[in-house]
Design a protein around this motif. Structure first.
Motif, PDB file in Angstrom:
ATOM      1  N   ARG A 474     -40.748  36.697  17.749  1.00  0.00           N
ATOM      2  CA  ARG A 474     -40.399  38.074  18.129  1.00  0.00           C
ATOM      3  C   ARG A 474     -40.704  38.336  19.600  1.00  0.00           C
ATOM      4  O   ARG A 474     -39.938  39.026  20.281  1.00  0.00           O
ATOM      5  CB  ARG A 474     -41.152  39.056  17.228  1.00  0.00           C
ATOM      6  N   LEU A 475     -41.812  37.777  20.088  1.00  0.00           N
ATOM      7  CA  LEU A 475     -42.149  37.970  21.499  1.00  0.00           C
ATOM      8  C   LEU A 475     -41.125  37.292  22.414  1.00  0.00           C
ATOM      9  O   LEU A 475     -40.841  37.791  23.510  1.00  0.00           O
ATOM     10  CB  LEU A 475     -43.553  37.427  21.789  1.00  0.00           C
ATOM     11  N   ARG A 476     -40.566  36.164  21.964  1.00  0.00           N
ATOM     12  CA  ARG A 476     -39.530  35.486  22.763  1.00  0.00           C
ATOM     13  C   ARG A 476     -38.284  36.359  22.908  1.00  0.00           C
ATOM     14  O   ARG A 476     -37.515  36.211  23.862  1.00  0.00           O
ATOM     15  CB  ARG A 476     -39.140  34.158  22.102  1.00  0.00           C
ATOM     16  N   GLN A 477     -38.081  37.246  21.943  1.00  0.00           N
ATOM     17  CA  GLN A 477     -36.909  38.117  21.954  1.00  0.00           C
ATOM     18  C   GLN A 477     -37.219  39.508  22.507  1.00  0.00           C
ATOM     19  O   GLN A 477     -36.372  40.393  22.479  1.00  0.00           O
ATOM     20  CB  GLN A 477     -36.368  38.265  20.525  1.00  0.00           C
ATOM     21  N   SER A 478     -38.434  39.696  23.000  1.00  0.00           N
ATOM     22  CA  SER A 478     -38.865  41.023  23.437  1.00  0.00           C
ATOM     23  C   SER A 478     -38.797  41.157  24.953  1.00  0.00           C
ATOM     24  O   SER A 478     -38.482  40.211  25.678  1.00  0.00           O
ATOM     25  CB  SER A 478     -40.293  41.292  22.963  1.00  0.00           C
ATOM     26  N   SER A 479     -39.131  42.341  25.409  1.00  0.00           N
ATOM     27  CA  SER A 479     -39.135  42.622  26.850  1.00  0.00           C
ATOM     28  C   SER A 479     -40.264  41.903  27.577  1.00  0.00           C
ATOM     29  O   SER A 479     -40.307  41.890  28.805  1.00  0.00           O
ATOM     30  CB  SER A 479     -39.267  44.132  27.080  1.00  0.00           C
ATOM     31  N   TRP A 480     -41.214  41.297  26.844  1.00  0.00           N
ATOM     32  CA  TRP A 480     -42.293  40.564  27.491  1.00  0.00           C
ATOM     33  C   TRP A 480     -41.834  39.195  27.999  1.00  0.00           C
ATOM     34  O   TRP A 480     -42.436  38.630  28.907  1.00  0.00           O
ATOM     35  CB  TRP A 480     -43.444  40.324  26.483  1.00  0.00           C
ATOM     36  N   TRP A 481     -40.762  38.626  27.394  1.00  0.00           N
ATOM     37  CA  TRP A 481     -40.363  37.252  27.703  1.00  0.00           C
ATOM     38  C   TRP A 481     -39.599  37.200  29.021  1.00  0.00           C
ATOM     39  O   TRP A 481     -38.688  37.978  29.263  1.00  0.00           O
ATOM     40  CB  TRP A 481     -39.504  36.709  26.574  1.00  0.00           C
ATOM     41  N   ARG A 482     -39.950  36.239  29.870  1.00  0.00           N
ATOM     42  CA  ARG A 482     -39.358  36.159  31.208  1.00  0.00           C
ATOM     43  C   ARG A 482     -38.000  35.462  31.197  1.00  0.00           C
ATOM     44  O   ARG A 482     -37.152  35.733  32.030  1.00  0.00           O
ATOM     45  CB  ARG A 482     -40.323  35.405  32.137  1.00  0.00           C
ATOM     46  N   ASP A 483     -37.760  34.546  30.267  1.00  0.00           N
ATOM     47  CA  ASP A 483     -36.529  33.771  30.225  1.00  0.00           C
ATOM     48  C   ASP A 483     -35.417  34.588  29.569  1.00  0.00           C
ATOM     49  O   ASP A 483     -35.477  34.918  28.385  1.00  0.00           O
ATOM     50  CB  ASP A 483     -36.749  32.473  29.455  1.00  0.00           C
ATOM     51  N   ASP A 484     -34.344  34.904  30.290  1.00  0.00           N
ATOM     52  CA  ASP A 484     -33.255  35.734  29.764  1.00  0.00           C
ATOM     53  C   ASP A 484     -32.329  34.965  28.829  1.00  0.00           C
ATOM     54  O   ASP A 484     -31.483  35.539  28.167  1.00  0.00           O
ATOM     55  CB  ASP A 484     -32.414  36.299  30.917  1.00  0.00           C
TER      56      ASP A 484
END
Length: 570
Positions: A474-484
């Motif tokens: 979920r964090l990979r898909q959130s606004s926290w993740w730097r990689d678009d």
């Protein structure tokens, strides 16, 4: 005839292979460096005692070189068989390791058991509180609802909550005992009213008292009034725990009697009640050194006072011989006590420990067939009323009987107006929190539902996952993740996460592993900023809390604001 050095050096062959190199080095120090020495080593032959215990043959080797004209003349020394001593040391070490392992297994069992019991209890408490809150809001809104139904429902919900808390105390007793064994139990002083502590205890037993037809009375001693006690610095939870234990026993032993009366009294003194000429009970001498337990900065600088609590009943009483067994671990007054009344005999032992931890003593006055009086006192300091008076106890709806019946029309209209204003303020606060995303990481479905509903009711945007692995996804898909590349911009906007509420014990990936991975990502620059993670767990041991902090979870007081998380760690 010259001696054959090879034959005289063959004694080394009798030494255990693992020790031969070391023994050769030691022999070199004696014969070449000409140094005296003492050392231990093993022979290959096994040692066996009369009971057929076997171990290596250990010897104590002491040698001294005789030097003449700067050269070695001879070597003399002794070898002492120390196999018995080594066997005893090995046996003792094994027993110690077994004891440590058994202790670890016991603590692990207690942790797992209490964790599994606390989960449903927490859900019961939260649901009961939600019922009470909803009905209270309905009443305050002035809606046309049958007043008796609302009042009875609120009372029933409060009883559910109090009973669940009582059951939770059983779990807490187990943890308290474990902490006492580990000397990890601490006293946390807060501003509290002794009257509120007793009222809380009496409210908890209200339904049980009524069903058993027991006459329960609360008496405030003149000494308390004369000293003008109101607020003090003390640990209300520890005091309440002792009061609950004593009151539970009083009810248990009084229910089967013809005369059923319990009197709870409150008194205060400037000196120790155990040193007064006329004492209410015979106090058991404290096993701790009676000193100043209230000198820390958390206690303030108010006047020192001693608050005494007593519970008197008309139960069966105890004899002089039975008194000697009281306050002992897993001990009851007599064998028939467990058969007739149940219990484990743990409550009074914990009560004594908690009382002495607070600088006080506990005692009893009883006569067989005429009832008992149990009393304890604690050391405290005077204080003043705090800004937040709810700090005494966890938030629970408290409502007097007078409030249940006071329902005039004028009061309804005034409350309805105030309620409308309050609701407008609450609605504004909920709108402000709408942009704050909370990610709940919890495997228990009931806890998920209860916590999600509460946070949504407060206005937060809530997402729920079942374990640490799903949290990372979920964090990979959130606004926290730097990689678009892993999420579209639109999807990332929908997954706004302001704070993570992390359980510890979960399948697939637990909270510690998930938190460590998140902190690793932060160090590698994969996340745009620090992710606040709060532990939501029943594991409350000091070492467990420290493990959570070491993994990267946050310790301290938290509050949610319109902009997110109100803490320095965010």
């Amino acid at each position: 005839m010259l001696k054959d050095p090879a034959s005289t050096d063959r004694w080394i062959d009798a030494v255990k292979d693992e020790d031969q190199d070391r023994v050769r080095e030691l022999w070199k120090q004696v014969t070449v460096d000409m140094k005296p020495l003492t050392a231990e080593f093993r022979f290959k032959a096994q040692w066996e005692d009369r009971t057929h215990n076997r171990t290596d043959t250990w010897v104590l080797f002491s040698v001294y070189p005789e030097i003449s004209n700067g050269s070695l003349k001879s070597v003399f020394g002794s070898i002492t068989n120390i196999s018995q001593q080594k066997w005893a040391e090995s046996f003792q070490k094994r027993r110690l390791e077994e004891a440590v392992e058994l202790k670890r297994q016991q603590e692990n069992f207690i942790d797992i058991t209490s964790h599994e019991m606390r989960n449903p209890l927490s859900a019961i408490l939260q649901c009961a509180d939600e019922i009470s809150s909803t009905l209270q809001e309905t009443r305050d809104a002035g809606l046309e609802v049958d007043e008796d139904i609302v009042a009875n429902s609120i009372d029933a919900a409060q009883t559910i909550a109090l009973c669940a808390q009582h059951q939770k105390r059983i779990v807490d007793d187990i943890l308290t005992l474990s902490k006492l064994d580990s000397q990890m139990l601490m006293v946390t002083p807060v501003d509290v009213q002794p009257l509120s502590v007793i009222q809380r205890a009496l409210k908890m037993f209200e339904s049980e008292i009524q069903s058993a037809d027991i006459d329960m009375r609360f008496v405030v001693d003149d000494s308390y009034k004369e000293l003008g006690i109101d607020w003090i610095k003390a640990d209300p939870q520890r005091v309440l725990q002792v009061l609950i234990n004593l009151t539970t026993n009083a009810i248990k032993f009084t229910t089967s009697e013809v005369k059923r009366t319990i009197i709870v009294s409150l008194a205060a003194y400037k000196g120790r009640p155990s040193q007064l000429p006329k004492k209410l009970v015979s106090f058991f001498p404290s096993r701790r050194k009676l000193g100043d337990m209230i000198s820390g900065p958390d206690w303030g600088d108010g006047e020192e006072v001693y608050i005494q609590f007593a519970v008197q009943d008309t139960g069966r009483g105890v004899t002089e011989d039975e008194k000697k067994l009281l306050f002992m671990r897993f001990s009851q007054a007599s064998p028939r006590t467990h058969v007739q009344y149940g219990g484990s005999g743990l409550g009074l032992f914990i009560s004594r420990e908690l009382t002495e931890l607070q600088g006080g003593e506990i005692g009893v006055s009883s006569e067989s067939g005429r009832g008992s009086t149990f009393a304890f006192y604690i050391q405290a300091r005077r204080s003043t009323e705090p800004p937040d008076t709810n700090v005494q106890f966890p938030a629970l709806l408290r409502q007097s009987n007078a409030e249940k019946t006071r329902r005039q029309d004028g009061t309804r209209k005034a409350k309805a107006k105030a309620f409308a204003a309050t609701e407008l303020a609450k609605a504004a606060a909920r709108r402000a929190r709408r942009d704050v995303g909370v990610l709940i990481v919890e495997d228990n479905l009931v806890n998920q539902r209860v916590l999600q509903k509460q946070l949504q009711h407060l206005g937060f945007t809530v997402n729920v996952v079942n374990h640490g692995g799903e949290c990372l996804d979920r964090l990979r898909q959130s606004s926290w993740w730097r990689d678009d590349q892993l999420a579209t911009v639109a999807a990332r906007k929908e997954l706004q996460v302001g704070v993570v509420l992390m359980d510890q014990e979960m399948p697939v990936m637990d909270g510690l592993a998930a938190t460590e991975t998140i902190r690793k990502w932060e160090g590698e620059g994969k996340l745009v900023q620090h992710v606040p993670i709060i532990a939501v767990t029943a594991n409350a041991r000091a070492e467990q809390i420290q493990a959570l902090i070491n993994a990267g979870m946050v310790s301290g007081s938290w509050s949610f604001s319109a902009v997110g998380c109100g803490t320095e760690s965010c």
